[in-house]
Scaffold this active site. Sequence first.
Site, PDB file in Angstrom:
ATOM      1  N   SER A  41       0.835  -1.199   0.000  1.00  0.00           N
ATOM      2  CA  SER A  41       0.000   0.000   0.000  1.00  0.00           C
ATOM      3  C   SER A  41       0.873   1.253   0.000  1.00  0.00           C
ATOM      4  O   SER A  41       0.554   2.234  -0.682  1.00  0.00           O
ATOM      5  CB  SER A  41      -0.915  -0.013   1.225  1.00  0.00           C
ATOM      6  OG  SER A  41      -0.380  -0.857   2.220  1.00  0.00           O
ATOM      7  N   SER A  43       4.367   1.064  -0.465  1.00  0.00           N
ATOM      8  CA  SER A  43       5.743   0.661  -0.754  1.00  0.00           C
ATOM      9  C   SER A  43       5.816  -0.149  -2.033  1.00  0.00           C
ATOM     10  O   SER A  43       4.794  -0.621  -2.538  1.00  0.00           O
ATOM     11  CB  SER A  43       6.244  -0.228   0.392  1.00  0.00           C
ATOM     12  OG  SER A  43       5.454  -1.411   0.387  1.00  0.00           O
ATOM     13  N   LYS A  60      12.590  -3.236  -0.104  1.00  0.00           N
ATOM     14  CA  LYS A  60      11.285  -2.584   0.020  1.00  0.00           C
ATOM     15  C   LYS A  60      11.562  -1.094   0.121  1.00  0.00           C
ATOM     16  O   LYS A  60      12.318  -0.656   0.995  1.00  0.00           O
ATOM     17  CB  LYS A  60      10.565  -3.098   1.267  1.00  0.00           C
ATOM     18  CG  LYS A  60       9.225  -2.443   1.505  1.00  0.00           C
ATOM     19  CD  LYS A  60       8.443  -3.175   2.574  1.00  0.00           C
ATOM     20  CE  LYS A  60       7.038  -2.572   2.697  1.00  0.00           C
ATOM     21  NZ  LYS A  60       6.126  -3.444   3.434  1.00  0.00           N
ATOM     22  N   ALA A 112      12.805 -13.876  -2.108  1.00  0.00           N
ATOM     23  CA  ALA A 112      12.136 -15.179  -2.239  1.00  0.00           C
ATOM     24  C   ALA A 112      11.953 -15.424  -3.734  1.00  0.00           C
ATOM     25  O   ALA A 112      10.955 -15.006  -4.332  1.00  0.00           O
ATOM     26  CB  ALA A 112      10.782 -15.130  -1.539  1.00  0.00           C
ATOM     27  N   GLU A 116       5.149 -16.046  -5.149  1.00  0.00           N
ATOM     28  CA  GLU A 116       4.004 -16.327  -4.269  1.00  0.00           C
ATOM     29  C   GLU A 116       3.527 -17.776  -4.395  1.00  0.00           C
ATOM     30  O   GLU A 116       3.415 -18.305  -5.501  1.00  0.00           O
ATOM     31  CB  GLU A 116       2.831 -15.409  -4.643  1.00  0.00           C
ATOM     32  CG  GLU A 116       3.126 -13.935  -4.449  1.00  0.00           C
ATOM     33  CD  GLU A 116       1.987 -13.048  -4.980  1.00  0.00           C
ATOM     34  OE1 GLU A 116       2.174 -11.827  -4.992  1.00  0.00           O
ATOM     35  OE2 GLU A 116       0.923 -13.593  -5.365  1.00  0.00           O
ATOM     36  N   ASP A 155      -2.730 -10.907   8.610  1.00  0.00           N
ATOM     37  CA  ASP A 155      -3.129 -10.848   7.198  1.00  0.00           C
ATOM     38  C   ASP A 155      -2.526 -12.019   6.430  1.00  0.00           C
ATOM     39  O   ASP A 155      -2.019 -11.869   5.332  1.00  0.00           O
ATOM     40  CB  ASP A 155      -2.679  -9.519   6.574  1.00  0.00           C
ATOM     41  CG  ASP A 155      -3.278  -9.335   5.174  1.00  0.00           C
ATOM     42  OD1 ASP A 155      -2.781  -8.484   4.427  1.00  0.00           O
ATOM     43  OD2 ASP A 155      -4.231 -10.068   4.841  1.00  0.00           O
ATOM     44  N   ASP A 173       5.226  -9.625   4.572  1.00  0.00           N
ATOM     45  CA  ASP A 173       4.234  -8.561   4.706  1.00  0.00           C
ATOM     46  C   ASP A 173       3.673  -8.433   6.112  1.00  0.00           C
ATOM     47  O   ASP A 173       2.565  -8.886   6.407  1.00  0.00           O
ATOM     48  CB  ASP A 173       3.078  -8.747   3.714  1.00  0.00           C
ATOM     49  CG  ASP A 173       2.330  -7.433   3.563  1.00  0.00           C
ATOM     50  OD1 ASP A 173       1.265  -7.406   2.959  1.00  0.00           O
ATOM     51  OD2 ASP A 173       2.840  -6.416   4.090  1.00  0.00           O
TER      52      ASP A 173
HETATM   53  C1  LIG Z   1       3.563  -9.571  -0.372  1.00  0.00           C
HETATM   54  C2  LIG Z   1       4.555  -8.626  -0.984  1.00  0.00           C
HETATM   55  N1  LIG Z   1       5.165  -9.284  -2.158  1.00  0.00           N
HETATM   56  C3  LIG Z   1       6.455  -9.666  -2.111  1.00  0.00           C
HETATM   57  N2  LIG Z   1       7.164  -9.298  -1.038  1.00  0.00           N
HETATM   58  C4  LIG Z   1       8.473  -9.696  -0.914  1.00  0.00           C
HETATM   59  C5  LIG Z   1       9.122 -10.469  -1.877  1.00  0.00           C
HETATM   60  C6  LIG Z   1       8.384 -10.853  -3.058  1.00  0.00           C
HETATM   61  C7  LIG Z   1       8.948 -11.589  -4.113  1.00  0.00           C
HETATM   62  C8  LIG Z   1       8.181 -11.922  -5.226  1.00  0.00           C
HETATM   63  C9  LIG Z   1       8.801 -12.650  -6.308  1.00  0.00           C
HETATM   64  C10 LIG Z   1      10.078 -13.156  -6.348  1.00  0.00           C
HETATM   65  N3  LIG Z   1      10.255 -13.746  -7.552  1.00  0.00           N
HETATM   66  N4  LIG Z   1       9.133 -13.627  -8.254  1.00  0.00           N
HETATM   67  C11 LIG Z   1       8.223 -12.952  -7.512  1.00  0.00           C
HETATM   68  C12 LIG Z   1       6.835 -11.548  -5.291  1.00  0.00           C
HETATM   69  C13 LIG Z   1       6.258 -10.813  -4.277  1.00  0.00           C
HETATM   70  C14 LIG Z   1       7.021 -10.450  -3.156  1.00  0.00           C
HETATM   71  C15 LIG Z   1      10.514 -10.873  -1.604  1.00  0.00           C
HETATM   72  O1  LIG Z   1      11.189 -11.590  -2.388  1.00  0.00           O
HETATM   73  N5  LIG Z   1      11.098 -10.475  -0.453  1.00  0.00           N
HETATM   74  C16 LIG Z   1      10.492  -9.687   0.468  1.00  0.00           C
HETATM   75  C17 LIG Z   1       9.155  -9.261   0.268  1.00  0.00           C
HETATM   76  C18 LIG Z   1       8.482  -8.425   1.158  1.00  0.00           C
HETATM   77  C19 LIG Z   1       9.132  -7.906   2.368  1.00  0.00           C
HETATM   78  C20 LIG Z   1       8.136  -7.182   3.234  1.00  0.00           C
HETATM   79  C21 LIG Z   1       8.087  -7.666   4.612  1.00  0.00           C
HETATM   80  C22 LIG Z   1       8.720  -6.311   4.242  1.00  0.00           C
HETATM   81  C23 LIG Z   1       3.886  -7.316  -1.391  1.00  0.00           C
HETATM   82  C24 LIG Z   1       2.856  -7.587  -2.484  1.00  0.00           C
HETATM   83  C25 LIG Z   1       3.265  -6.687  -0.172  1.00  0.00           C
HETATM   84  C26 LIG Z   1       4.961  -6.394  -1.944  1.00  0.00           C
END
Ligand SMILES: C[C@@H](Nc1nc2c(c3cc(-c4cn[nH]c4)ccc13)C(=O)N=C/C2=C\CC1CC1)C(C)(C)C
Length: 334
Positions: A41, A43, A60, A112, A116, A155, A173
């Site tokens: 939201s 970031s 982030k 990661a 997802e 969440d 998240d």
């Molecule tokens: C749920 C979140 N999505 C994601 N948050 C993080 C990812 C992430 C990676 C992919 C991905 C990797 N490869 N392909 C897709 C897709 C969505 C991601 C990651 O690697 N490392 C830390 C993350 C988040 C850190 C946060 C706790 C501070 C939202 C949609 C809120 C941005």
Amino acid sequence: KDRGAAVSIQRHVDSNGNQTHRIVKKGVQDFNFGRTLGEGSYSTVLAATDRQTLTEYAIKVLDKRHIIKEKKVKYVNIEKNTLNRLGDHPGIVRLYYTFQDERSLYFVLDLATGGELLGFVKKLGSFDEECTRFYGAQILDAIEYMHSRGVIHRDLKPENVLLDDKMHVKITDFGTAKILDLPSQTRASNAEGKTQLDRQEQDFANNIGIPDHERANSFVGTAEYVSPELLTDKSACKGSDLWAFGCIVFQLLAGRPPFKAGNEYQTFQKIVNLEYQFPPGFPKVARDLVERLLVLDPTKRLTIENIKSHPFFEGIPWGKQLWKQKAPRLKSYT
Ligand SMILES: C[C@@H](Nc1nc2c(c3cc(-c4cn[nH]c4)ccc13)C(=O)N=C/C2=C\CC1CC1)C(C)(C)C
């Protein structure tokens, strides 16, 4: 490989020609930013490579002006404190360090690379029992660690369950997490450890002036996984994460969440009336587990200990061994 190197050593020649070394905190220039991984939201999460170590991270990026304008400074601190508290579990995205420049805040986190969990469920349609058992167990193990550190996620949903390069779970998240043992937060916590809307939530709900009945909706999370107690008496407890866990186990095997309607309001109706059906052929043992989690009264839901000893998770080596296991090849249930 020390992935957490927050500083870089820079060689420096001072005014009278002596060579010295400066310890400098890492900043934007130390990274090559790549593609956008997800939008929160307030970031954006980008893939990035540390130019010195070539280590890949997720960064982030939060816009300071936007956060201040929207009065979200508290939430950013809560997320940072939560991530720092939860830094030592294989199933939770790790925050290595933060830095800022004049415009933005930066959180340097685990990448990661698997993306997802939801993506895989959609692609396959559903998971078979072995995959559901493995991923359910890793998610539960991470929830147990969170709760043991006094954190409720609030969440949990398949979009927030990421997979790393070994196809193991990384929960992310924590923007709407609640830290239970902060003395500063005023909260009336009643008998079963539920906590009413505390000041943090109050401010959030008030300063965006949402009327009472919609407050829960605006306050936390995604309709399909919101717990009934959050909708009826606006309180969240550890059981709320186990409700969401029940919804996720259902969804892995059924290929759809248990409560889904045309719009959010109708979905909430289904939740508070416990209106859901198992698809024909849903495995019996898993059905028993889900039925004991999707219970309206949070105090009547299975506890984490009960879940771990439920027959559905028979054979799961809880604890460190679980994270050393090879992830099962993803197979669909149907
Ligand atoms: C749920 C979140 N999505 C994601 N948050 C993080 C990812 C992430 C990676 C992919 C991905 C990797 N490869 N392909 C897709 C897709 C969505 C991601 C990651 O690697 N490392 C830390 C993350 C988040 C850190 C946060 C706790 C501070 C939202 C949609 C809120 C941005």
